[in-house]
Motif scaffolding. Structure first.
Motif, mmCIF file in Angstrom:
data_model
loop_
_atom_site.group_PDB
_atom_site.id
_atom_site.type_symbol
_atom_site.label_atom_id
_atom_site.label_comp_id
_atom_site.label_asym_id
_atom_site.label_seq_id
_atom_site.Cartn_x
_atom_site.Cartn_y
_atom_site.Cartn_z
ATOM 1 N N ILE A 74 -12.040 35.086 43.569
ATOM 2 C CA ILE A 74 -12.533 34.851 42.214
ATOM 3 C C ILE A 74 -13.848 35.566 41.952
ATOM 4 N N THR A 75 -14.760 35.531 42.913
ATOM 5 C CA THR A 75 -16.109 36.066 42.677
ATOM 6 C C THR A 75 -16.206 37.521 43.155
ATOM 7 N N ASP A 76 -17.340 38.166 42.835
ATOM 8 C CA ASP A 76 -17.580 39.517 43.341
ATOM 9 C C ASP A 76 -17.642 39.522 44.870
ATOM 10 N N LYS A 77 -18.206 38.443 45.442
ATOM 11 C CA LYS A 77 -18.286 38.355 46.899
ATOM 12 C C LYS A 77 -16.878 38.310 47.505
ATOM 13 N N HIS A 78 -16.030 37.505 46.906
ATOM 14 C CA HIS A 78 -14.643 37.455 47.390
ATOM 15 C C HIS A 78 -13.972 38.820 47.252
ATOM 16 N N TRP A 79 -14.212 39.481 46.137
ATOM 17 C CA TRP A 79 -13.588 40.781 45.900
ATOM 18 C C TRP A 79 -14.029 41.800 46.954
ATOM 19 N N ASN A 80 -15.305 41.760 47.308
ATOM 20 C CA ASN A 80 -15.799 42.658 48.346
ATOM 21 C C ASN A 80 -15.175 42.333 49.701
ATOM 22 N N SER A 81 -14.985 41.021 49.986
ATOM 23 C CA SER A 81 -14.326 40.629 51.236
ATOM 24 C C SER A 81 -12.879 41.111 51.245
ATOM 25 N N LEU A 82 -12.228 41.001 50.089
ATOM 26 C CA LEU A 82 -10.847 41.471 49.997
ATOM 27 C C LEU A 82 -10.780 42.990 50.222
ATOM 28 N N LYS A 83 -11.776 43.686 49.715
ATOM 29 C CA LYS A 83 -11.831 45.134 49.966
ATOM 30 C C LYS A 83 -11.891 45.420 51.462
ATOM 31 N N ASP A 84 -12.757 44.672 52.166
ATOM 32 C CA ASP A 84 -12.883 44.877 53.616
ATOM 33 C C ASP A 84 -11.578 44.537 54.324
ATOM 34 N N LEU A 85 -10.923 43.469 53.863
ATOM 35 C CA LEU A 85 -9.650 43.082 54.480
ATOM 36 C C LEU A 85 -8.629 44.219 54.370
ATOM 37 N N LEU A 86 -8.635 44.901 53.244
ATOM 38 C CA LEU A 86 -7.676 45.994 53.023
ATOM 39 C C LEU A 86 -8.223 47.349 53.488
ATOM 40 N N ASP A 87 -9.362 47.324 54.234
ATOM 41 C CA ASP A 87 -9.994 48.563 54.734
ATOM 42 C C ASP A 87 -10.427 49.473 53.589
ATOM 43 N N ARG A 88 -10.899 48.869 52.543
ATOM 44 C CA ARG A 88 -11.531 49.547 51.400
ATOM 45 C C ARG A 88 -10.730 50.739 50.871
ATOM 46 N N PRO A 89 -9.553 50.495 50.351
ATOM 47 C CA PRO A 89 -8.801 51.589 49.716
ATOM 48 C C PRO A 89 -9.527 52.064 48.454
ATOM 49 N N ALA A 90 -9.340 53.296 48.104
ATOM 50 C CA ALA A 90 -10.078 53.903 46.991
ATOM 51 C C ALA A 90 -9.819 53.186 45.668
ATOM 52 N N TRP A 91 -8.586 52.689 45.469
ATOM 53 C CA TRP A 91 -8.267 52.071 44.179
ATOM 54 C C TRP A 91 -9.099 50.822 43.886
ATOM 55 N N MET A 92 -9.586 50.138 44.940
ATOM 56 C CA MET A 92 -10.377 48.928 44.709
ATOM 57 C C MET A 92 -11.795 49.248 44.240
ATOM 58 N N ASP A 93 -12.211 50.510 44.385
ATOM 59 C CA ASP A 93 -13.544 50.911 43.925
ATOM 60 C C ASP A 93 -13.528 51.545 42.541
ATOM 61 N N GLU A 94 -12.382 51.508 41.895
ATOM 62 C CA GLU A 94 -12.308 52.051 40.537
ATOM 63 C C GLU A 94 -13.242 51.262 39.610
ATOM 64 N N GLU A 95 -13.867 51.951 38.670
ATOM 65 C CA GLU A 95 -14.821 51.334 37.754
ATOM 66 C C GLU A 95 -14.196 50.189 36.967
ATOM 67 N N LEU A 96 -12.933 50.346 36.599
ATOM 68 C CA LEU A 96 -12.298 49.321 35.768
ATOM 69 C C LEU A 96 -12.094 47.997 36.515
ATOM 70 N N LEU A 97 -12.252 48.017 37.864
ATOM 71 C CA LEU A 97 -12.111 46.779 38.643
ATOM 72 C C LEU A 97 -13.454 46.303 39.204
ATOM 73 N N SER A 98 -14.531 46.798 38.671
ATOM 74 C CA SER A 98 -15.845 46.521 39.257
ATOM 75 C C SER A 98 -16.427 45.171 38.843
#
Length: 408
Positions: free
Chosen positions: A263-287
């Protein structure tokens, strides 16, 4: 007297099946003395409910009855007869609590209405459980757990946040007798409030417990939502229609399902790490949370593909290490095998005739000085007639006579 927190309370229970017996069980497990009354020759209807050991029906071996009636003494009594009503009055003269689940008005017809019992024992607390309560136009209507669950509004919200098309996905009922168990807990809480009031004033009181209101109580925040929203707001259609914001979701993975909250930005960053930070998760529209809410369909399509390539265990262990709220969706076998429950002694061994020692769930809390305990198994039908009625001064000859005439 037991060592439990409620060891100074005596409860007379006149109730079948789940809600009333569970309420009394909660208090018996905490030390209260409970005398369970059952109809002669028939007993609690739960005795007829399976499963039974080896699939062989037996009134003393119903798993449901055995679970709901531990730590109680049991007697038989037909309270509809004059002699039965007199015996019940005698039991209630010294009782602290009378827990009953008869249809409204039934006890008054045999001279056991609350006002009469109050004159008999001014400190008596009577809790009356019924589907719709003791008053109101529906008070005589019939209903069970399924009806109460949906009448109280919870069924309409089930399954929460999983419905995408309300027209083709009807409301569901959650597993088990949840409306009944909820009513049992709610009644126990009300009784303890009345017990505290009696300590302050010396006065007993009557508790009118409507099962539909116990159920409706569980979604009470939705009512102010309803009156706050515009006419086309989600609470005026179906709250549980899938809301794809923040990823509070149950997702399929390679060997089952996982529940993830990002739900939060912190969770979203953790989810990014879980998925090994794929490029699509860093898109501006998902920031931002709003951006992810607006593009939930994009996240869904890309996240599902990754999850289906990984197992539940790997996902939750790596996710928890990253402080992401993620856990596997467990079936009953997996819950009972979970080491955490066992380390906290949530499951306690209990002997069931014909089965042996089985783990039964204890309370959902721990008390440091007066813990919950299993002291005796559920009673056989009429097992404690001589003991309980003998304490009222009835001789064995009188008991035999009452039994022959079907009073006990």
């Amino acid at each position: 007297m037991s060592d439990g927190a409620l060891s100074d309370l005596t409860i007379v229970e006149l109730a079948d099946m789940v809600a009333g017996p569970f309420c009394a069980k909660v208090m018996a497990d905490l030390g209260a003395e409970v005398i369970k009354i059952e109809r002669p020759h028939v007993g609690d209807l739960a005795r007829q409910r399976g499963p039974f050991p080896h699939n062989e029906p037996h009134p003393d071996r119903s798993a449901l009855f055995l679970y709901l009636n531990t730590n109680k003494r049991g007697v038989t009594l037909d309270s509809a007869t004059q002699e039965g009503a007199r015996l019940l009055r005698d039991l209630l003269k010294t009782a602290d609590i009378f827990l009953e689940a008869t249809p409204p008005g039934t006890l008054a017809e045999v001279g056991l209405g609350y006002k009469t019992l109050q004159e008999l024992n001014p400190g008596l607390i009577q809790a009356s459980i019924s589907p719709f309560g003791q008053t109101g136009p529906y008070k005589d209507y019939k209903a069970y757990d399924l009806n109460a669950y949906h009448f109280g509004g919870v069924g309409y919200e089930t399954p929460f946040n999983q419905v995408t098309d309300p027209a083709t996905q009807p409301p569901l009922k959650a597993a088990g007798e949840q409306a009944d168990f909820l009513t049992g807990w709610t009644t126990a809480a009300a009784i303890m409030s009345a017990v505290h009031w009696r300590h302050l004033t010396g006065k007993g009181q009557h508790i009118d417990m409507a099962e539909i209101e116990a159920v409706a109580h569980m979604i009470r925040a939705n009512y102010p939502f309803y009156f706050t929203e515009p006419p086309d707001g989600p609470n005026r259609s179906r709250l549980s229609k899938r809301q794809e914001w923040g990823l509070p979701w149950v997702w399929p993975c390679r060997d089952g399902n996982v529940a993830i909250l990002a739900i939060t930005d912190k969770h979203w960053n953790s989810l990014k790490d879980l998925l090994d930070r794929p490029a699509w998760m860093d898109e501006e529209l998902l920031s931002t949370p709003l951006g992810r809410f607006m593009h939930a369909d994009v996240i869904k399509s890309l996240l599902e593909g990754w999850l289906l390539e990984h197992d539940r265990g790997e996902i939750y262990r790596r996710g928890q290490a990253l402080h992401l709220p993620v856990f596997p969706v467990q079936n009953l076998t997996e819950v009972m095998a979970t080491q955490h429950f066992h380390d906290r002694a949530f499951f306690q061994p209990h002997d069931i005739p014909g089965v042996g020692s089985v783990p039964l769930p204890g309370p959902p809390f721990k008390m440091s000085l007066t813990p919950w305990s299993l002291r005796r198994p559920a009673p056989r039908l009429g097992q404690h007639n001589a003991e309980v009625y003998g304490a009222l001064g009835l001789s064995q000859q009188t008991l035999d006579n009452l039994q022959e005439r079907g009073v006990i």
